[in-house]
Design a protein around this motif. Structure first.
Motif, short mmCIF file in Angstrom:
data_model
loop_
_atom_site.label_atom_id
_atom_site.label_comp_id
_atom_site.label_asym_id
_atom_site.label_seq_id
_atom_site.Cartn_x
_atom_site.Cartn_y
_atom_site.Cartn_z
N GLN A 4 46.46 43.64 35.48
CA GLN A 4 45.44 43.98 34.48
C GLN A 4 44.96 42.70 33.82
O GLN A 4 45.70 42.07 33.07
CB GLN A 4 46.01 44.93 33.44
CG GLN A 4 45.00 45.38 32.40
CD GLN A 4 43.88 46.20 33.01
OE1 GLN A 4 44.12 47.13 33.80
NE2 GLN A 4 42.66 45.86 32.67
N ALA A 5 43.71 42.36 34.12
CA ALA A 5 43.13 41.14 33.55
C ALA A 5 42.27 41.49 32.34
O ALA A 5 41.65 42.56 32.29
CB ALA A 5 42.29 40.42 34.60
N SER A 6 42.21 40.57 31.40
CA SER A 6 41.40 40.76 30.21
C SER A 6 41.01 39.41 29.64
O SER A 6 41.54 38.37 30.05
CB SER A 6 42.17 41.57 29.16
OG SER A 6 43.34 40.87 28.77
N GLY A 7 40.08 39.43 28.69
CA GLY A 7 39.71 38.22 27.99
C GLY A 7 38.36 37.65 28.33
O GLY A 7 37.91 36.70 27.70
N GLY A 8 37.69 38.21 29.33
CA GLY A 8 36.36 37.71 29.66
C GLY A 8 35.35 38.08 28.59
O GLY A 8 35.65 38.84 27.67
N SER A 20 43.80 36.60 30.24
CA SER A 20 45.18 37.04 30.44
C SER A 20 45.23 37.97 31.64
O SER A 20 44.27 38.68 31.93
CB SER A 20 45.70 37.78 29.21
OG SER A 20 45.64 36.99 28.06
N CYS A 21 46.36 37.97 32.29
CA CYS A 21 46.57 38.88 33.42
C CYS A 21 48.03 39.26 33.46
O CYS A 21 48.90 38.39 33.64
CB CYS A 21 46.14 38.23 34.72
SG CYS A 21 46.39 39.26 36.18
N ALA A 22 48.30 40.53 33.30
CA ALA A 22 49.67 41.02 33.26
C ALA A 22 49.98 41.83 34.51
O ALA A 22 49.20 42.72 34.89
CB ALA A 22 49.89 41.87 32.02
N ALA A 23 51.11 41.54 35.12
CA ALA A 23 51.56 42.28 36.29
C ALA A 23 52.56 43.34 35.87
O ALA A 23 53.48 43.06 35.09
CB ALA A 23 52.19 41.34 37.30
N SER A 24 52.37 44.53 36.38
CA SER A 24 53.31 45.62 36.05
C SER A 24 53.77 46.30 37.32
O SER A 24 53.09 46.29 38.34
CB SER A 24 52.63 46.62 35.11
OG SER A 24 51.51 47.21 35.73
N GLY A 25 54.92 46.90 37.23
CA GLY A 25 55.52 47.55 38.38
C GLY A 25 57.01 47.41 38.26
O GLY A 25 57.56 47.19 37.17
N SER A 26 57.69 47.49 39.38
CA SER A 26 59.14 47.37 39.31
C SER A 26 59.69 46.67 40.55
O SER A 26 59.05 46.64 41.59
CB SER A 26 59.78 48.76 39.17
OG SER A 26 59.46 49.57 40.29
#
Length: 120
Positions: A4-8, A20-26
């Motif tokens: 999930q990228a954001s900040g543009g 910012s870019c956050a990776a999620s999962g397991s």
């Protein structure tokens, strides 16, 4: 795995933005992280890269203006962009290279892209 990228956004020349870019999962472990960009009518190009050990590399166009960093606890990569120029206008994509626990194979994942527009 989802990124999930954001900040543009839109900014005037000389301004700053932080992506910012956050990776999620397991059950995965991240190797390297990077930011790419694609301007209209151009190919996607590498902007900045950070290794698992924190070593950074930048495109010549980004040196001395952009800073890539990562937070391993949050699986997040950042791109601080200063002194922005109109030619920095592009869709910025985060890239994460990782392997799943129990596997030796590295895989690439991409964020959805976030638009950066720099006006003169």
């Amino acid at each position: 795995v989802q990124l999930q990228a954001s900040g543009g956004g839109s900014v005037q020349a000389g301004g700053s933005l932080r992506l910012s870019c956050a990776a999620s999962g397991s059950a995965f472990s991240i190797n390297s992280m990077a930011w790419y960009r694609q301007a209209p009518g151009k190919q996607r190009e590498l902007v900045a890269h950070i290794s698992g050990g924190g070593i950074t590399n930048y495109a010549d166009s980004a040196k001395d203006r952009f800073t890539i960093s990562r937070d391993n606890a949050d699986n997040t990569v950042y791109l601080q962009m200063n002194s922005l120029k109109p030619e920095d206008t592009a869709v910025y994509y985060c890239n994460v290279n990782l392997y799943f626990v129990g596997s030796y194979y590295l895989k690439d994942y991409w964020g959805q892209g976030t638009l950066v527009t720099v006006s003169s």
